[in-house]
Design a protein around this motif. Structure first.
Motif, mmCIF file in Angstrom:
data_model
loop_
_atom_site.group_PDB
_atom_site.id
_atom_site.type_symbol
_atom_site.label_atom_id
_atom_site.label_comp_id
_atom_site.label_asym_id
_atom_site.label_seq_id
_atom_site.Cartn_x
_atom_site.Cartn_y
_atom_site.Cartn_z
ATOM 1 N N PRO A 44 0.340 -1.029 -0.170
ATOM 2 C CA PRO A 44 -0.248 0.140 0.188
ATOM 3 C C PRO A 44 0.802 1.550 0.193
ATOM 4 N N PRO A 45 0.728 2.093 -1.122
ATOM 5 C CA PRO A 45 1.090 3.664 -0.541
ATOM 6 C C PRO A 45 1.006 4.021 0.530
ATOM 7 N N SER A 46 2.008 5.012 1.109
ATOM 8 C CA SER A 46 2.500 6.105 2.102
ATOM 9 C C SER A 46 1.788 7.486 1.531
ATOM 10 N N ALA A 47 1.953 8.036 3.134
ATOM 11 C CA ALA A 47 1.354 9.643 3.126
ATOM 12 C C ALA A 47 2.845 10.659 2.834
ATOM 13 N N ASP A 48 3.682 10.170 2.293
ATOM 14 C CA ASP A 48 5.174 10.234 1.895
ATOM 15 C C ASP A 48 5.670 11.216 0.963
ATOM 16 N N PHE A 49 4.277 10.924 -0.195
ATOM 17 C CA PHE A 49 4.434 10.450 -1.835
ATOM 18 C C PHE A 49 2.639 11.417 -2.225
ATOM 19 N N ARG A 70 -8.735 22.062 4.984
ATOM 20 C CA ARG A 70 -7.633 23.152 4.971
ATOM 21 C C ARG A 70 -8.727 23.896 3.788
ATOM 22 N N GLY A 71 -8.772 22.555 2.318
ATOM 23 C CA GLY A 71 -9.527 23.037 1.429
ATOM 24 C C GLY A 71 -8.101 23.106 0.212
ATOM 25 N N PHE A 72 -7.132 22.394 0.717
ATOM 26 C CA PHE A 72 -6.029 22.514 -0.140
ATOM 27 C C PHE A 72 -4.613 21.138 0.078
ATOM 28 N N GLY A 73 -3.977 21.236 -0.349
ATOM 29 C CA GLY A 73 -3.095 19.717 -0.194
ATOM 30 C C GLY A 73 -3.459 18.870 -0.858
ATOM 31 N N ALA A 74 -2.452 17.597 0.299
ATOM 32 C CA ALA A 74 -3.232 15.877 -0.269
ATOM 33 C C ALA A 74 -3.756 15.532 1.176
ATOM 34 N N GLY A 75 -5.034 14.705 0.623
ATOM 35 C CA GLY A 75 -5.725 13.874 1.785
ATOM 36 C C GLY A 75 -4.653 12.493 2.144
ATOM 37 N N GLN A 76 -5.225 11.812 2.692
ATOM 38 C CA GLN A 76 -5.322 10.139 2.486
ATOM 39 C C GLN A 76 -5.428 9.469 1.617
ATOM 40 N N TRP A 77 -4.894 8.689 0.574
ATOM 41 C CA TRP A 77 -4.669 7.756 -0.423
ATOM 42 C C TRP A 77 -6.091 6.302 0.126
ATOM 43 N N THR A 78 -6.661 6.058 -0.867
ATOM 44 C CA THR A 78 -8.278 5.339 -1.022
ATOM 45 C C THR A 78 -7.837 4.351 -2.168
ATOM 46 N N ARG A 79 -8.552 3.157 -1.248
ATOM 47 C CA ARG A 79 -8.371 1.967 -2.657
ATOM 48 C C ARG A 79 -9.680 2.433 -3.562
ATOM 49 N N TRP A 80 -9.630 1.950 -5.093
ATOM 50 C CA TRP A 80 -10.304 2.009 -5.993
ATOM 51 C C TRP A 80 -10.747 0.821 -6.183
ATOM 52 N N THR A 81 -12.498 0.462 -6.021
ATOM 53 C CA THR A 81 -13.488 -0.349 -6.002
ATOM 54 C C THR A 81 -14.391 -0.048 -7.132
ATOM 55 N N ALA A 82 -15.017 0.967 -8.263
ATOM 56 C CA ALA A 82 -15.698 1.658 -8.983
ATOM 57 C C ALA A 82 -15.318 0.584 -10.201
ATOM 58 N N LEU A 83 -15.331 -1.034 -10.461
ATOM 59 C CA LEU A 83 -15.323 -0.964 -11.241
ATOM 60 C C LEU A 83 -16.179 -2.539 -11.689
ATOM 61 N N LEU A 84 -17.920 -2.201 -10.977
ATOM 62 C CA LEU A 84 -18.770 -3.187 -11.294
ATOM 63 C C LEU A 84 -19.848 -2.234 -12.572
#
Length: 425
Positions: free
Chosen positions: A42-47, A73-87
């Motif tokens: 899984p990805p980390s919050a460092d990049f 905050r309205g700007f900047g990066a948030g968290q990584w989320t897993r993508w499952t919207a395939l069906l």
């Protein structure tokens, strides 16, 4: 970790205010850059920034992540989320897709995350629906009927096909579109297709088969005569002629050059009555006729090959037309499905409004019934109070009647005594 720079263009009006992408003053197009990271685990919050994607290439199972925007905050990066919207099996569809983090309105912006064997991209709802239809038709990431689909496994299958296709593109020529196996096929150019029949310069397929100058060139080995034992010394022989000497010399030269029989082959002389040594003029005539027949057969084979090639081209054109019609029907079906989804949304909204109205009317009816019940209870209380008062009045009347009777009896007794006294006096 591997990082790939990607970009696409959109109308800046679909983006929310404060987005970090540059827009030219005189342009109605905005180029959005994002990075596709690839690594193990899984990805980390460092990049990563908002809108970047990450492909987990773990051999046990691939997965896709996207990075959200920091809403607080309205700007900047948030968290990584897993993508499952395939069906794409839920309604309304835009509520279950993954919109771009900087999209102003998820439904109006029409910019969603999608992945297919061609790659990871931010695209519109129409394009991702068409891509999903193609994947289902090609049996890609298609769950078993009647069973609960494993979305993570299906996404892993799509990512695996994407990686396989990239490897095939790197190892071979690039082809258009994505196929089921992830490999592209390159047709052989027409200039590289060579016939098995070679013609001399100036020859054409329309030349006459009787014209020796335009006849195809063939190479044949001379006909080998049967091998027989040596004749007896007393058997009849005749001196060799110039033709026979030439033939034997030719076969001797051929034994070393590959055109004649082996050195131990015995060539019969041209003796009268020998069936194995026909006259030389007849052999030349037969050879010329054989060459002519072979040339005619070669031309006929060439015409058949040309006819077969023309027929195959016509069949290919017909298949292309049928494929275009099928694609047109596919687009029509997709359009009808969108219309049906819109109608279904309208029906759901109308049903919700009807339920709200019926709920409000039911509440009003319940309030009216409650008020009527209260009024009925109050009336019953009043009737009971009136009945009690009537009963008390009746009891008082009965008591009064008893008192009247007592008074009457007393008065009667007093009058009797008075009469008795007067009669006694």
């Amino acid at each position: 970790m591997l990082s790939i720079q990607r970009s696409f263009s959109v109308d800046p009006a679909v983006l929310t205010r404060g987005h970090p992408y540059a827009v030219a003053p005189s342009s109605r197009s905005c180029t959005i850059h994002f990075v596709e990271f690839r690594g193990m685990g899984p990805p980390s919050a460092d990049f990563g920034a908002a809108g970047d994607v990450y492909v987990d290439v773990n051999p046990r199972g691939h997965s896709l992540y996207w990075r959200e925007r920091d809403i607080t905050r309205g700007f900047g990066a948030g968290q990584w989320t897993r993508w499952t919207a395939l069906l794409l099996d839920k309604v309304p569809l835009h509520k279950f897709l993954v919109p771009h983090p900087w999209a102003a309105n998820p439904e109006a912006s029409d910019l969603y995350l999608w992945v297919d064997p061609a790659g990871v991209k931010w695209t519109s709802k129409d394009e991702l629906c068409a891509s999903r239809v193609q994947m289902v038709q090609r049996n890609i990431a298609r769950g078993a009927p009647g069973a609960t689909p494993d979305v993570d496994a299906l996404v892993s299958e799509v990512l695996q096909r994407m990686l396989d296709r990239e490897r095939s593109v790197v190892s071979g020529p690039r082809g258009g579109g994505f196929s089921q196996t992830g490999r592209s096929s390159t047709p052989t150019p027409t200039s590289q297709r060579r016939s098995s029949i070679e013609h001399p310069p100036g020859a054409s397929s329309s030349s006459s088969s009787h014209d020796v100058r335009h006849r195809p060139t063939y190479h044949h080995s001379p006909t080998l005569l049967p091998i027989h034992p040596q004749r007896d010394a007393g058997e009849y022989t005749r001196p060799r002629t110039s033709h026979e000497s030439f033939r034997q010399d030719l076969f001797r030269r051929g034994s070393s050059g590959g055109m004649g029989p082996p050195p131990n082959t015995y060539l019969h002389p041209m003796v009268p009555g020998n069936p194995y040594s026909p006259p030389m003029p007849a052999m030349q005539h037969d050879s010329e006729q054989d060459n002519r027949r072979r040339a005619e057969k070669a031309l006929e084979d060439m015409r058949r090959a040309q006819y077969a090639e023309t027929k195959s081209k016509q069949e290919l054109k017909q298949k292309n037309r049928e494929l275009a019609q099928l694609r047109k029907k596919e687009k029509e079906v997709i359009g009808m499905s969108y219309i049906y989804q819109k109608r279904e949304q309208d029906l759901v909204a109308a049903l919700a409004a009807a339920q709200q109205r019926s709920s409000a009317e039911l509440e009003q009816m319940r309030a009216a019934v409650y008020a009527l019940n209260r009024q009925a209870e109050a009336a019953q209380e009043q009737s009971r109070a009136a009945a009690a008062q009537v009963q008390r009045s009746e009891e008082e009347l009965a008591a009064t009647q008893r008192e009247v009777k007592n008074l009457q009896s007393q008065m009667a007794s007093k009058g009797y005594e008075k009469n008795a006294k007067s009669s006694a006096g």
